[in-house]
Design a protein around this motif. Structure first.
Motif, PDB file in Angstrom:
ATOM      1  N   ASN A 185      93.947  17.836  65.774  1.00 45.37           N
ATOM      2  CA  ASN A 185      94.044  16.933  64.626  1.00 45.37           C
ATOM      3  C   ASN A 185      93.190  15.707  64.938  1.00 45.37           C
ATOM      4  OD1 ASN A 185      95.524  14.202  64.018  1.00 45.37           O
ATOM      5  ND2 ASN A 185      95.957  15.527  62.293  1.00 45.37           N
ATOM      6  N   LYS A 186      91.949  15.696  64.433  1.00 49.80           N
ATOM      7  CA  LYS A 186      91.041  14.619  64.817  1.00 49.80           C
ATOM      8  C   LYS A 186      91.464  13.276  64.251  1.00 49.80           C
ATOM      9  CE  LYS A 186      87.405  16.745  63.172  1.00 49.80           C
ATOM     10  NZ  LYS A 186      87.338  17.884  62.304  1.00 49.80           N
ATOM     11  N   GLU A 187      92.167  13.290  63.096  1.00 47.95           N
ATOM     12  CA  GLU A 187      92.517  12.032  62.433  1.00 47.95           C
ATOM     13  C   GLU A 187      93.410  11.149  63.306  1.00 47.95           C
ATOM     14  OE1 GLU A 187      92.684  15.052  61.086  1.00 47.95           O
ATOM     15  OE2 GLU A 187      91.775  15.056  59.092  1.00 47.95           O
TER      16      GLU A 187
ATOM     17  N   ALA B 271      90.518  20.136  71.017  1.00 50.64           N
ATOM     18  CA  ALA B 271      90.490  21.501  70.492  1.00 50.64           C
ATOM     19  C   ALA B 271      89.530  21.626  69.317  1.00 50.64           C
ATOM     20  CB  ALA B 271      91.889  21.941  70.070  1.00 50.64           C
ATOM     21  N   ASP B 272      88.930  20.505  68.908  1.00 51.41           N
ATOM     22  CA  ASP B 272      87.876  20.548  67.891  1.00 51.41           C
ATOM     23  C   ASP B 272      86.676  21.253  68.550  1.00 51.41           C
ATOM     24  OD1 ASP B 272      86.576  19.999  65.540  1.00 51.41           O
ATOM     25  OD2 ASP B 272      86.869  17.823  65.630  1.00 51.41           O
ATOM     26  N   SER B 273      85.988  22.149  67.832  1.00 50.52           N
ATOM     27  CA  SER B 273      84.996  23.002  68.500  1.00 50.52           C
ATOM     28  C   SER B 273      83.871  22.192  69.156  1.00 50.52           C
ATOM     29  CB  SER B 273      84.414  24.020  67.520  1.00 50.52           C
ATOM     30  OG  SER B 273      83.709  23.376  66.501  1.00 50.52           O
ATOM     31  N   GLU B 274      83.398  21.129  68.479  1.00 48.78           N
ATOM     32  CA  GLU B 274      82.294  20.340  69.030  1.00 48.78           C
ATOM     33  C   GLU B 274      82.737  19.595  70.290  1.00 48.78           C
ATOM     34  OE1 GLU B 274      83.433  20.321  66.010  1.00 48.78           O
ATOM     35  OE2 GLU B 274      81.795  20.919  64.682  1.00 48.78           O
ATOM     36  N   HIS B 275      83.935  19.020  70.220  1.00 47.50           N
ATOM     37  CA  HIS B 275      84.415  18.218  71.350  1.00 47.50           C
ATOM     38  C   HIS B 275      84.820  19.101  72.518  1.00 47.50           C
ATOM     39  CE1 HIS B 275      84.508  16.031  67.656  1.00 47.50           C
ATOM     40  NE2 HIS B 275      84.264  14.944  68.369  1.00 47.50           N
TER      41      HIS B 275
ATOM     42  N   MET C 125      81.362  14.119  55.953  1.00 47.69           N
ATOM     43  CA  MET C 125      82.287  13.145  56.536  1.00 47.69           C
ATOM     44  C   MET C 125      82.920  13.735  57.793  1.00 47.69           C
ATOM     45  SD  MET C 125      83.591  10.162  56.559  1.00 47.69           S
ATOM     46  CE  MET C 125      83.872   9.181  55.066  1.00 47.69           C
ATOM     47  N   ASN C 126      83.106  15.065  57.783  1.00 52.29           N
ATOM     48  CA  ASN C 126      83.673  15.701  58.979  1.00 52.29           C
ATOM     49  C   ASN C 126      82.865  15.333  60.223  1.00 52.29           C
ATOM     50  OD1 ASN C 126      85.487  17.549  60.368  1.00 52.29           O
ATOM     51  ND2 ASN C 126      83.710  18.883  60.547  1.00 52.29           N
ATOM     52  N   LYS C 127      81.536  15.366  60.101  1.00 49.18           N
ATOM     53  CA  LYS C 127      80.706  15.044  61.271  1.00 49.18           C
ATOM     54  C   LYS C 127      80.837  13.569  61.615  1.00 49.18           C
ATOM     55  CE  LYS C 127      79.627  18.047  62.411  1.00 49.18           C
ATOM     56  NZ  LYS C 127      80.348  18.981  63.319  1.00 49.18           N
TER      57      LYS C 127
ATOM     58  N   LEU D 106      83.465  11.694  61.097  1.00 49.43           N
ATOM     59  CA  LEU D 106      84.759  11.522  61.765  1.00 49.43           C
ATOM     60  C   LEU D 106      84.666  12.020  63.207  1.00 49.43           C
ATOM     61  CD1 LEU D 106      87.171  12.705  58.898  1.00 49.43           C
ATOM     62  CD2 LEU D 106      86.786  10.353  59.637  1.00 49.43           C
ATOM     63  N   GLU D 107      83.901  13.097  63.411  1.00 51.50           N
ATOM     64  CA  GLU D 107      83.766  13.634  64.776  1.00 51.50           C
ATOM     65  C   GLU D 107      82.957  12.711  65.685  1.00 51.50           C
ATOM     66  OE1 GLU D 107      82.367  17.637  64.248  1.00 51.50           O
ATOM     67  OE2 GLU D 107      84.388  18.376  63.795  1.00 51.50           O
ATOM     68  N   VAL D 108      82.053  11.928  65.101  1.00 55.33           N
ATOM     69  CA  VAL D 108      81.327  10.925  65.890  1.00 55.33           C
ATOM     70  C   VAL D 108      82.329   9.900  66.439  1.00 55.33           C
ATOM     71  CG1 VAL D 108      79.709   8.976  65.712  1.00 55.33           C
ATOM     72  CG2 VAL D 108      79.094  11.211  64.740  1.00 55.33           C
TER      73      VAL D 108
HETATM   74 MG    MG Z   1      84.716  20.322  64.402  1.00 53.07          MG
END
Ligand code: MG
Length: 318
Positions: A46-48, A71-75, A138-140, A142-144
């Motif tokens: 849950n990135k939020e 657990a986010d794929s990029e991170h 926005m997903n990207k 937020l991932e930044v």
């Molecule tokens: Mg992701």
């Protein structure tokens, strides 16, 4: 409130070694804090939680000595690449992005986007909110912010690149310019497994990766006119304090209004920018948990009034 306190109880129940936080949105914040205070490691799906609550969550992670495993794929990709990299070895993070449902649409056509258009993700099968976040990119953004909190790099050292095939899940550059990448089929099971198995590697029967059948890997720069949400997220991240919580909550509410067909697709960044702009004077640099919850609540209400005055021109990005 009943549902939230029930989830908080589950999050701190028993003697689990790790808690996987997979709730969509800022609703994951309080249960995640409860699990940290119960001494449980967190597999962060849950990135939020971290984006809104970073200034509160990170000191608690330190205080309770728990691990925050992405657990986010990029991170997860970045975390996997970082294994064995000595402290101070990391120079830059490069987050890859699929480009979402409108990757190949001309910017002029975005004004006519429907909800069902926005829900067609080219590579990943995910929930509605994150699929719309992919379409706006926005997903990207937020991932930044998530990467900034997880790995401690300045925003200047976190880049994004569009990689339509979603085979390279992200890359890191080391001090000597060596670049490491993590590759695999787009499948969320692997980052989830690694968050649970780390530092071990568990054998699976999953489809083996094949460089030849995966085909060409291509890359391009995100178009910031087409995807204003990326720069909005960088601006909110740099503003720090409670601003990322406001960005996140405003985006959640704006996406909800879009899914209910109350606002247009291109209104999402407009209302988010207006709300961030209004929060500037009230931004708390070292917010308490209550400050973050208040900022979140305020932003959701501010989106409702912003959605009724969409002709005003916001000036959040200088
Ligand atoms: Mg992701």
């Amino acid at each position: 409130m009943g549902a939230v306190s029930g989830i908080v109880e589950v999050a701190r129940y028993g003697d689990a070694e790790a808690v996987v936080t997979g709730i969509v949105g800022c609703a994951g914040l309080l249960p995640t804090i409860a699990a940290i205070e119960a001494g449980q490691d967190i597999a962060l799906a849950n990135k939020e939680t971290l984006i809104a609550g970073g200034p509160v969550v990170l000191p608690l992670v330190e205080q309770y000595g728990v691990k925050l495993l992405p657990a986010d794929s990029e991170h997860s990709a970045i975390f996997q690449c970082l294994q064995g990299v000595p402290e101070g070895g990391l120079r830059r993070i490069i987050l890859t992005a699929s480009g979402g449902a409108f990757r190949d649409w001309p910017v002029e056509k975005l004004a006519t986007v429907t909800v069902s258009d926005a829900l067609k993700h080219p590579n990943w099968s995910m929930g509605q909110k994150i699929t719309v976040d992919s379409a706006t990119m926005m997903n990207k953004g937020l991932e930044v912010i998530e990467a900034h909190y997880l790995f401690g790099l300045d925003y200047d050292d976190i880049d994004t690149v569009i990689h339509p095939q979603s085979i390279i899940h992200s890359l890191i550059e080391l001090q000597d310019t060596s670049v490491l990448a993590q590759l695999g089929w787009p499948d969320m099971r692997l980052p989830l497994l690694y968050a649970m198995s780390w530092p071990e590697r568990i054998y699976t029967e999953w489809k083996k990766f094949d460089l030849v059948t995966c085909g060409d890997l291509t890359f391009r720069e995100p178009d910031h006119q087409k995807y204003p949400c990326i720069n909005l997220a960088y601006a909110a991240g740099r503003a720090a304090g409670s601003m990322p919580a406001v960005l996140n909550a405003a985006n959640e509410k704006a996406v909800e209004l879009f899914l209910k067909e109350k606002i247009q697709f291109l209104d999402i960044p407009k209302v988010v920018e207006q709300v961030c702009d209004r929060h500037r004077a009230d931004n708390k640099m070292t917010p308490s948990l209550q400050d973050i919850l208040d900022a979140d609540q305020w932003a959701r209400e501010a989106v409702l009034s912003a959605s009724e005055s969409l002709n005003q021109v916001p000036v959040f990005i200088n």
